[in-house]
Motif scaffolding. Structure first.
Motif, PDB file in Angstrom:
ATOM      1  N   TYR A  38      39.976  43.705  39.204  1.00 42.04           N
ATOM      2  CA  TYR A  38      39.691  42.333  38.789  1.00 42.04           C
ATOM      3  C   TYR A  38      41.007  41.719  38.300  1.00 42.04           C
ATOM      4  N   PHE A  39      41.405  40.618  38.940  1.00 50.72           N
ATOM      5  CA  PHE A  39      42.682  39.986  38.613  1.00 50.72           C
ATOM      6  C   PHE A  39      42.466  38.608  37.994  1.00 50.72           C
ATOM      7  N   VAL A  40      43.266  38.322  36.980  1.00 52.91           N
ATOM      8  CA  VAL A  40      43.231  36.997  36.376  1.00 52.91           C
ATOM      9  C   VAL A  40      44.652  36.457  36.310  1.00 52.91           C
ATOM     10  N   ASP A  41      44.828  35.200  36.755  1.00 47.20           N
ATOM     11  CA  ASP A  41      46.127  34.540  36.630  1.00 47.20           C
ATOM     12  C   ASP A  41      45.965  33.321  35.730  1.00 47.20           C
ATOM     13  N   ALA A  42      46.907  32.403  35.780  1.00 46.48           N
ATOM     14  CA  ALA A  42      46.861  31.254  34.868  1.00 46.48           C
ATOM     15  C   ALA A  42      45.827  30.213  35.288  1.00 46.48           C
ATOM     16  N   THR A  43      45.840  29.826  36.564  1.00 44.65           N
ATOM     17  CA  THR A  43      44.950  28.742  37.011  1.00 44.65           C
ATOM     18  C   THR A  43      44.204  29.037  38.310  1.00 44.65           C
ATOM     19  N   GLY A  44      44.283  30.272  38.790  1.00 45.97           N
ATOM     20  CA  GLY A  44      43.573  30.618  40.024  1.00 45.97           C
ATOM     21  C   GLY A  44      44.365  30.373  41.290  1.00 45.97           C
ATOM     22  N   HIS A  45      45.658  30.075  41.165  1.00 43.60           N
ATOM     23  CA  HIS A  45      46.484  29.795  42.342  1.00 43.60           C
ATOM     24  C   HIS A  45      47.372  30.969  42.755  1.00 43.60           C
ATOM     25  N   GLN A  46      47.915  31.697  41.773  1.00 43.66           N
ATOM     26  CA  GLN A  46      48.808  32.812  42.099  1.00 43.66           C
ATOM     27  C   GLN A  46      48.086  33.918  42.874  1.00 43.66           C
ATOM     28  N   VAL A  47      46.813  34.090  42.615  1.00 39.06           N
ATOM     29  CA  VAL A  47      46.080  35.177  43.267  1.00 39.06           C
ATOM     30  C   VAL A  47      45.983  34.982  44.778  1.00 39.06           C
ATOM     31  N   ARG A  48      46.138  33.756  45.235  1.00 34.89           N
ATOM     32  CA  ARG A  48      46.124  33.526  46.686  1.00 34.89           C
ATOM     33  C   ARG A  48      47.227  34.340  47.370  1.00 34.89           C
ATOM     34  N   ASP A  87      57.030  45.788  39.719  1.00 31.63           N
ATOM     35  CA  ASP A  87      56.805  46.914  40.616  1.00 31.63           C
ATOM     36  C   ASP A  87      55.612  47.770  40.196  1.00 31.63           C
ATOM     37  N   GLN A  88      55.234  47.710  38.923  1.00 35.75           N
ATOM     38  CA  GLN A  88      54.107  48.508  38.445  1.00 35.75           C
ATOM     39  C   GLN A  88      52.778  48.045  39.027  1.00 35.75           C
ATOM     40  N   LEU A  89      52.758  46.851  39.591  1.00 37.14           N
ATOM     41  CA  LEU A  89      51.513  46.344  40.165  1.00 37.14           C
ATOM     42  C   LEU A  89      51.006  47.275  41.270  1.00 37.14           C
ATOM     43  N   VAL A 105      41.038  45.854  35.071  1.00 38.22           N
ATOM     44  CA  VAL A 105      41.354  44.436  34.906  1.00 38.22           C
ATOM     45  C   VAL A 105      42.855  44.251  34.752  1.00 38.22           C
ATOM     46  N   ILE A 106      43.444  43.441  35.614  1.00 36.09           N
ATOM     47  CA  ILE A 106      44.885  43.230  35.569  1.00 36.09           C
ATOM     48  C   ILE A 106      45.189  41.745  35.375  1.00 36.09           C
ATOM     49  N   ASP A 107      45.899  41.455  34.314  1.00 36.63           N
ATOM     50  CA  ASP A 107      46.322  40.086  33.989  1.00 36.63           C
ATOM     51  C   ASP A 107      47.727  39.904  34.564  1.00 36.63           C
ATOM     52  N   ILE A 108      47.865  39.057  35.602  1.00 38.68           N
ATOM     53  CA  ILE A 108      49.158  38.909  36.278  1.00 38.68           C
ATOM     54  C   ILE A 108      49.962  37.710  35.768  1.00 38.68           C
ATOM     55  N   ARG A 109      49.512  37.092  34.693  1.00 36.73           N
ATOM     56  CA  ARG A 109      50.282  35.974  34.135  1.00 36.73           C
ATOM     57  C   ARG A 109      51.619  36.469  33.593  1.00 36.73           C
ATOM     58  N   SER A 124      44.747  39.120  24.649  1.00 35.95           N
ATOM     59  CA  SER A 124      43.887  39.821  25.595  1.00 35.95           C
ATOM     60  C   SER A 124      42.588  39.038  25.761  1.00 35.95           C
ATOM     61  N   LEU A 125      42.163  38.833  26.995  1.00 38.30           N
ATOM     62  CA  LEU A 125      40.923  38.108  27.271  1.00 38.30           C
ATOM     63  C   LEU A 125      39.710  39.022  27.338  1.00 38.30           C
ATOM     64  N   PHE A 126      39.967  40.326  27.411  1.00 38.23           N
ATOM     65  CA  PHE A 126      38.867  41.258  27.659  1.00 38.23           C
ATOM     66  C   PHE A 126      38.862  42.420  26.674  1.00 38.23           C
ATOM     67  N   GLN A 127      39.000  42.090  25.416  1.00 38.91           N
ATOM     68  CA  GLN A 127      38.896  43.061  24.333  1.00 38.91           C
ATOM     69  C   GLN A 127      39.787  44.275  24.569  1.00 38.91           C
ATOM     70  N   MET A 128      41.015  43.995  24.937  1.00 44.57           N
ATOM     71  CA  MET A 128      42.061  44.990  25.154  1.00 44.57           C
ATOM     72  C   MET A 128      41.823  45.893  26.362  1.00 44.57           C
ATOM     73  N   ARG A 129      40.907  45.499  27.231  1.00 49.18           N
ATOM     74  CA  ARG A 129      40.682  46.285  28.444  1.00 49.18           C
ATOM     75  C   ARG A 129      41.609  45.859  29.574  1.00 49.18           C
ATOM     76  N   ASP A 130      42.204  44.682  29.453  1.00 48.34           N
ATOM     77  CA  ASP A 130      43.059  44.187  30.524  1.00 48.34           C
ATOM     78  C   ASP A 130      44.480  44.737  30.401  1.00 48.34           C
ATOM     79  N   ILE A 131      45.041  45.026  31.560  1.00 48.60           N
ATOM     80  CA  ILE A 131      46.407  45.527  31.656  1.00 48.60           C
ATOM     81  C   ILE A 131      47.296  44.361  32.064  1.00 48.60           C
ATOM     82  N   HIS A 132      48.397  44.186  31.372  1.00 47.16           N
ATOM     83  CA  HIS A 132      49.287  43.069  31.687  1.00 47.16           C
ATOM     84  C   HIS A 132      50.392  43.541  32.625  1.00 47.16           C
ATOM     85  N   VAL A 133      50.343  43.080  33.861  1.00 47.81           N
ATOM     86  CA  VAL A 133      51.369  43.408  34.856  1.00 47.81           C
ATOM     87  C   VAL A 133      51.718  42.126  35.607  1.00 47.81           C
ATOM     88  N   PRO A 134      52.838  41.466  35.258  1.00 39.29           N
ATOM     89  CA  PRO A 134      53.210  40.238  35.957  1.00 39.29           C
ATOM     90  C   PRO A 134      53.280  40.436  37.464  1.00 39.29           C
TER      91      PRO A 134
END
Length: 270
Positions: free
Chosen positions: A232-242, A215-217, A188-192, A201-211
């Protein structure tokens, strides 16, 4: 000399404004829901046809994020995000150097950034600015050879990711959460950006934060590919993932999912 220069610039601007109208598309501008609102404050627009015909006679500025620009942009366009410090000063310098009127663009007809860019410049006495409010996707579909995708000129609009294809990788927040928590291999990667994430953390510390622009992405994407782990990617509103999807497809990633509506929808539903 200065007076003559201003006269020439103004003449060019007025001469190129063929079919430029606050209501150039759709009955009462319905294809452009924000256009009439900004027309009231003096924002003028330009069509795809006219911009393509006179592209070299404008300074074209992409006011989206740098990441969006690097993914897809009009050929020869400059990147100056609307949120940039000294935005108007940067625009003014480019316009003065080129001695050309300016056209701003963003993502499409519901994106207000191109309009807001014109408003900002008008407030600072820059009068020769226009909004190309059809946006980058309309441009890429109509003028693929004058569009740059991931650093290379496009050859066909078929290179664009369709809406159905994008939606096929979307999961509603509950399904997204259940799949992540039910699969120990899920990455799980949080790109916010840090401000949006606020250390939560939204996923009980399982998510990795990589804006998104880190470059780490790519490092994490390569790891997931080598280990056959779903992403599995999560952004702020579902637009950046496009925009992220273009990178994932170029990297040959197949097992990836996005959260529909992003963290905002997750927080509302859970």
């Amino acid at each position: 000399m200065q007076v003559r220069r201003q006269f020439v610039w103004a003449s060019v601007f007025m001469g190129l404004m063929v079919s430029v109208s606050p209501l150039a598309y759709g009955a009462n501008g319905t294809d452009f829901p924000l256009r009439s609102e900004y027309a009231v404050v003096g924002v003028k627009t330009i069509s795809t046809k006219d911009l393509a015909a006179h592209l070299d006679q404008y300074v074209v500025i992409d006011v989206r994020s740098e990441y969006e620009y690097q993914t897809l942009h009009i050929v020869a366009a400059h990147s100056i995000p609307l949120s940039s410090p000294n935005f108007v000063e940067q625009v003014r310098a480019l316009a003065k150097e080129a001695n050309k009127p300016v056209v701003f663009y963003c993502n499409g007809t519901t994106c207000a950034k191109s309009y807001k860019a014109v408003v900002k410049t008008l407030q600072q006495d820059m009068k020769h600015t226009l909004a190309y409010d059809a946006g980058i996707f309309a441009w890429a579909e109509a003028e693929p050879t004058k569009t740059v995708l991931l650093g290379d000129p496009m050859k066909s609009p078929m290179q664009l990711i369709s809406e159905p294809r994008f939606e096929s990788h979307m999961l509603n927040p509950r399904t997204f959460y259940e799949e992540v928590m039910g699969n120990s291999k899920a990455l799980v990667i949080d790109i916010r950006d840090p401000a949006q994430r606020a250390g939560i953390s939204l996923f009980q510390m399982r998510d990795i934060h990589v804006p998104l622009d880190n470059d780490q992405l790519k490092v994490w994407v390569d790891k997931a590919k080598s280990e056959s782990r779903p992403l599995y990617f999560v952004d702020a509103t579902g637009h950046q993932v496009r925009w992220l999807q273009y990178f994932l497809e170029a990297q040959g990633v197949r097992l990836y999912w996005f959260m529909k509506g992003g963290a905002k929808a997750f927080e509302s539903s859970m």
